[in-house]
Design an enzyme around this catalytic site. Sequence first.
Site, PDB file in Angstrom:
ATOM      1  N   SER A   1       0.884  -1.287   0.122  1.00 16.90           N
ATOM      2  CA  SER A   1      -0.024   0.056   0.015  1.00 16.90           C
ATOM      3  C   SER A   1       0.872   1.311   0.050  1.00 16.90           C
ATOM      4  CB  SER A   1      -0.935   0.084   1.271  1.00 16.90           C
ATOM      5  OG  SER A   1      -1.953   1.045   1.052  1.00 16.90           O
TER       6      SER A   1
ATOM      7  N   ASP B   1      -2.435   6.260  -3.527  1.00 16.86           N
ATOM      8  CA  ASP B   1      -1.223   5.363  -2.836  1.00 16.86           C
ATOM      9  C   ASP B   1      -0.729   4.421  -3.703  1.00 16.86           C
ATOM     10  OD1 ASP B   1      -3.288   4.182  -2.275  1.00 16.86           O
ATOM     11  OD2 ASP B   1      -2.761   3.256  -0.202  1.00 16.86           O
TER      12      ASP B   1
ATOM     13  N   ASP C   1      -0.983   1.431  -3.947  1.00 13.73           N
ATOM     14  CA  ASP C   1      -1.979   0.359  -4.457  1.00 13.73           C
ATOM     15  C   ASP C   1      -3.375   0.928  -4.850  1.00 13.73           C
ATOM     16  OD1 ASP C   1      -2.871   0.635  -1.789  1.00 13.73           O
ATOM     17  OD2 ASP C   1      -3.561  -1.540  -1.951  1.00 13.73           O
TER      18      ASP C   1
ATOM     19  N   ASP D   1      -5.645   2.130  -3.389  1.00 13.07           N
ATOM     20  CA  ASP D   1      -7.092   1.911  -2.627  1.00 13.07           C
ATOM     21  C   ASP D   1      -7.371   3.219  -1.998  1.00 13.07           C
ATOM     22  OD1 ASP D   1      -5.179   1.973  -0.656  1.00 13.07           O
ATOM     23  OD2 ASP D   1      -6.015  -0.092   0.260  1.00 13.07           O
TER      24      ASP D   1
END
Length: 448
Positions: free
Chosen positions: A109, A246, A248, A250
């Site tokens: 992440s 960010d 990833d 999400d």
Amino acid sequence: MALFGTDGVRGLANGPVLTAELALTLAQATAVVLGQGRIAEARKAAGKRLTAVVARDPRVSGQFLSAAVEAGLASSGVDVLDAGTLPTPAAAFLVNDIDADFGVMISASHNPAPDNGIKIFARGGVKLPDIVEQRIERALEWDKLRPTGGGVGRVIRFSDAEDRYSLHLLASLPHRLDGLHVVLDCAHGAAAGVSPETFRNAGAKVTVIGADPDGLNINDGVGSTHLGLLAAEVVRVGAHVGIAHDGDADRCLAVDADGNVVDGDQIMAILAVAMKQRGKLYDDTLVATVMSNLGLHRAMAAHGIRVETTAVGDRYVLERMTEGGYSLGGEQSGHVIMSAYATTGDGLLTGLHLCAEMVRQRKSLAELASVMTVFPQVLINVRGVERSRAEDADVLAAVEEASALLGDTGRVLLRPSGTEPMVRVMVEASTEADARRIAERLAEVVRG
């Protein structure tokens, strides 16, 4: 110590825990546990192999970790659809879209490049409940599935994975984004390809930063945890809005045309009011965490919207949304869940719908964000104290005194860390000076 944290298994890639060996055995254990459900058993009884979607963000360690995961799954008789580099919400969507038995996302992440993680999605693209993660952890010591010959799984390239996800996002929009100039910060992460393409296909004029991943620069001075470059670029090019993902993708945070940050609470406030106006906010309820700003609660009450509060973590937000059938929830950090279109936080989906509201209402982001007044918030991490310290009598008395002092002009929250000896002290007040003074006083009490 538990292997799974609040969002999968995470740590230093090739460090003491997160190794290729662990990735392989974790995948094998996952195949054992998630292959025991009614639907999975029926598929196996019909002579069909289970199917899993595997994706990763672009950090370099994701290459060997995804290879190990795919080897573990295929050696357990699971067919693997390798989706390559894609956002976490894309992996979750694809699991549901193709009716896969489960999915695995390799990502840490918003963490720096040396870290990585393994997230597992169950059928439908939903995060695993704690009890299933515990079973997988125990299954690391169980006998593994050992098919031979034609029983082993195949690893297949999921060639249209990105297109499927992008088309899904575009189909969710009520209208196009023509006339809007958007700056996208892709954090040198998983959204570097699909986000600019999708926003352009939605009709927006797009300027892109942070879209040159090299495996080592993910989240490095860019993205939702470093908004300075995005704010400067929005002002420099005269864009209407900036959207930050960010690593990833999400999460979604935004900046307005003047470079002012619009956080997850403000984004949720904008979307909640708009969804209520259009009859899309189920039971006129928003789900948020205990860390959401008092200003969000005030703004929602003023618009007749109830706020359900959960523990910190988008998985807990999603659990409450699922229990109540709610349509919108999220976190101050920018994890926003729109359950009509996603089973997890989706930074692209959130950014697209935020921009769609700007176009629909013909208002700037600053005008939309004014629906909520943000109360100054001070957070102090008191390290080196037992988590139970938050429940001691002297601490509780100090919290009660501070709360009485603030009245309805602020609030106090003490939250023990779930992973280390630390207590977080959070205070909101009408001024930052008041919030800081009270937070520091409480932190001293917690230190003892």
